[in-house]
Design a protein around this motif. Structure first.
Motif, PDB file in Angstrom:
ATOM      1  N   LEU A   1       0.858  -1.312  -0.064  1.00 16.89           N
ATOM      2  CA  LEU A   1       0.094   0.000  -0.017  1.00 16.89           C
ATOM      3  C   LEU A   1       0.962   1.240   0.055  1.00 16.89           C
ATOM      4  O   LEU A   1       1.268   1.820   1.205  1.00 16.89           O
ATOM      5  N   PRO A   2       1.047   1.774  -1.210  1.00 15.25           N
ATOM      6  CA  PRO A   2       1.768   3.043  -1.258  1.00 15.25           C
ATOM      7  C   PRO A   2       0.865   4.094  -0.998  1.00 15.25           C
ATOM      8  O   PRO A   2      -0.284   4.118  -1.449  1.00 15.25           O
ATOM      9  N   SER A   3       1.072   5.404  -0.389  1.00 17.07           N
ATOM     10  CA  SER A   3       0.223   6.124   0.102  1.00 17.07           C
ATOM     11  C   SER A   3       0.847   7.662   0.119  1.00 17.07           C
ATOM     12  O   SER A   3       2.090   7.662   0.745  1.00 17.07           O
ATOM     13  N   ARG A   4       0.007   8.639   0.220  1.00 17.30           N
ATOM     14  CA  ARG A   4       0.480   9.868   0.083  1.00 17.30           C
ATOM     15  C   ARG A   4      -0.674  11.087   0.600  1.00 17.30           C
ATOM     16  O   ARG A   4      -1.558  10.778  -0.296  1.00 17.30           O
ATOM     17  N   GLY A   5      -0.420  11.692   1.339  1.00 15.11           N
ATOM     18  CA  GLY A   5      -1.054  12.677   1.779  1.00 15.11           C
ATOM     19  C   GLY A   5      -2.786  12.452   2.301  1.00 15.11           C
ATOM     20  O   GLY A   5      -3.688  13.486   2.119  1.00 15.11           O
ATOM     21  N   ARG A   6      -2.967  11.226   2.442  1.00  9.66           N
ATOM     22  CA  ARG A   6      -4.528  10.821   3.080  1.00  9.66           C
ATOM     23  C   ARG A   6      -4.458  10.148   4.386  1.00  9.66           C
ATOM     24  O   ARG A   6      -4.717   8.890   4.278  1.00  9.66           O
TER      25      ARG A   6
END
Length: 225
Positions: free
Chosen positions: A6-11
Motif C-alpha cells: 500500500l503506497p500512500s500519500r497525503g491521505r
C-alpha cells in the motif's frame, strides 16, 4: 498470511479507513500483513500507518507516480505472506471473508470485482510464487495492468467473488485532492506499450509458462533471483 502492499500519500485518514476496511471484512484480521510506503516529506502518512498497526517503509526520496512500481516492488521484497494484494488508500473492502476466499483460490493472480472498468484488474492479488518467479511485481508504474497481462497470457489469471469499492474521484466523486491531481499528471509517463516494455512482459509470461509446465510434471522449477 496475506501481505497488503500500500503506497500512500497525503491521505492519513483515508489510509486508516482503508486499512480498517480490510481488517473489518476479514475472517481473521491477524493473518493480514499491512505494508505501507510513504515519502520522506509526508510524515502524516507514516504516523497514520503506525496508528493502524501497519509496517511503514519510508522511501529514500519521493519517487512520484511515474515510479509507482518502485514503491510496490520494495514492499513486495519485505512481504512474508503467501498472497500479495496491491491496494490503494482510496479503496474499501466490501466482501466479508475475503481473506478466506483468497486463501482457497488456486495459485496465480486473482481478480476481485470493483467499480472501475470491468476489463481491468485494478486490485490484483498475486500468489507469492508468481512474484518470486518473475522477480518483481512490475517494471512499469501500471502495476495492476502488468500483473493482469502477464498472468492472463500465462493462463494463471482467476476471478474471485470479492468486491471492492474504489472511491476515486472520477468514479465516485471522492478524494478530489492534491494526491488525485498529482496522480493524473504523473501516472502515465512511462510508455506501457513500448517495444521494451512489451518484451519485458513477454519474458515474464514465458517464465510463468515454464513454471506451470514444470509444476504439472512434478519438477521443482527454480525461482528467479
Amino acid at each position: 498470511m496475506i501481505s497488503v502492499l500500500l503506497p500512500s500519500r497525503g491521505r492519513p485518514q483515508s489510509l486508516i479507513d482503508s486499512i480498517g476496511s480490510l481488517r473489518a471484512m476479514a475472517d481473521d484480521p491477524d493473518r493480514l500483513e499491512l505494508l505501507v510506503a510513504a515519502d520522506p516529506d509526508d510524515p502524516d502518512t507514516a504516523a497514520a500507518a503506525r496508528a493502524s498497526r501497519a509496517h511503514c517503509w519510508t522511501a529514500p526520496e519521493r519517487y512520484g507516480y511515474h515510479r509507482l512500481h518502485e514503491y510496490v516492488n520494495r514492499l513486495a521484497r519485505q512481504a512474508s505472506g503467501q498472497w500479495l494484494l496491491l491496494w490503494n488508500d482510496d479503496a474499501r473492502m466490501l466482501t466479508t471473508g475475503w481473506d478466506t476466499v483468497t486463501e482457497q483460490a488456486p495459485p496465480g493472480v486473482l481478480w476481485p470485482s470493483h467499480n472501475d472498468s470491468p476489463l481491468l484488474n485494478i486490485f490484483p492479488i498475486a500468489h507469492r510464487s508468481i512474484i518470486e518467479a518473475i522477480g518483481h511485481v512490475s517494471l512499469s508504474p501500471h502495476c495492476d495492468s502488468w500483473l493482469q497481462d502477464v498472468a492472463t497470457a500465462a493462463g494463471t489469471h482467476h476471478r474471485i467473488p470479492v468486491g471492492i469499492l474504489h472511491d476515486r474521484h472520477d468514479l465516485t466523486g471522492g478524494h478530489d485532492d492534491q494526491t488525485w491531481r498529482e496522480a493524473q499528471a504523473g501516472y502515465r509517463t512511462t510508455d506501457y506499450h513500448s517495444p521494451e516494455m512489451v518484451a519485458l512482459r513477454r519474458r515474464d509470461t514465458e517464465v510463468l509458462k515454464e513454471r506451470r509446465v514444470a509444476s504439472a510434471s512434478g519438477i521443482q522449477f527454480p525461482l528467479s533471483e
